[in-house]
Design a protein around this motif. Structure first.
Motif, PDB file in Angstrom:
ATOM      1  N   TYR A 132      24.548  13.910   5.425  1.00 33.38           N
ATOM      2  CA  TYR A 132      25.644  13.016   5.755  1.00 33.38           C
ATOM      3  C   TYR A 132      26.984  13.528   5.234  1.00 33.38           C
ATOM      4  O   TYR A 132      27.106  13.858   4.053  1.00 33.38           O
ATOM      5  CB  TYR A 132      25.412  11.632   5.140  1.00 33.38           C
ATOM      6  N   TYR A 140      32.309   6.659  11.445  1.00 31.66           N
ATOM      7  CA  TYR A 140      31.288   6.398  10.424  1.00 31.66           C
ATOM      8  C   TYR A 140      30.470   5.170  10.791  1.00 31.66           C
ATOM      9  O   TYR A 140      31.018   4.136  11.181  1.00 31.66           O
ATOM     10  CB  TYR A 140      31.945   6.207   9.058  1.00 31.66           C
ATOM     11  N   ASN A 141      29.160   5.278  10.654  1.00 29.55           N
ATOM     12  CA  ASN A 141      28.290   4.170  11.032  1.00 29.55           C
ATOM     13  C   ASN A 141      27.478   3.611   9.858  1.00 29.55           C
ATOM     14  O   ASN A 141      26.571   2.801  10.064  1.00 29.55           O
ATOM     15  CB  ASN A 141      27.345   4.592  12.159  1.00 29.55           C
ATOM     16  N   VAL A 183      28.085   9.420   7.607  1.00 29.14           N
ATOM     17  CA  VAL A 183      27.583   9.647   8.955  1.00 29.14           C
ATOM     18  C   VAL A 183      26.865  11.002   8.960  1.00 29.14           C
ATOM     19  O   VAL A 183      27.312  11.957   8.307  1.00 29.14           O
ATOM     20  CB  VAL A 183      28.719   9.611   9.990  1.00 29.14           C
TER      21      VAL A 183
END
Length: 127
Positions: free
Chosen positions: A32, A114-115, A99
């Motif tokens: 990430y 970004y999740n 992410v």
């Protein structure tokens, strides 16, 4: 998906330092890219700093360059934001975000990229 938990915020005086931490769980953190954003009352959430998953590539908001340092320890699944010479205008809720990225050089500065988000930690700097 990875779960993110920020810590380290608090009330400090102008010129002081704080180190924020972002603990990740439930995913392979080293895959990430990570970033820190902040949101002051009545303002939009803004980008502060980002770091690629390799840790070798970083990017900063102009106003924090030279004062803030983003870093990560993938062995501890934790990211950090070292904040020095704090100013009253740094007062905000600070969020970490992550992410998955395909490259060890890649990071993003837009919040829409970004999740995964933490719940935020309050930083208050008194002048």
């Amino acid at each position: 998906q990875v779960q993110l938990v920020e810590s380290g915020g608090g009330l400090v005086q102008a010129g002081d330092s704080l180190r924020l931490s972002c603990a990740a769980s439930g995913g392979t953190f080293s895959n990430y890219a990570m970033a820190w954003f902040r949101q002051a009352p009545g303002k939009e959430r803004e980008f502060v700093a980002a770091i690629a998953w390799s840790g070798a590539f970083t990017y900063y908001l102009e106003s924090v360059k030279g004062r803030f340092t983003i870093s990560r320890d993938n062995s501890k699944n934790t990211g950090y934001l070292q904040m020095n010479s704090l100013k009253a205008e740094d007062t905000a809720v600070y969020y970490c975000a992550a992410v998955v990225t395909p490259s060890n050089r890649l990071y993003f500065t837009r919040k829409e990229e970004y999740n995964n988000w933490g719940q935020g930690t309050q930083v208050t700097v008194s002048s």
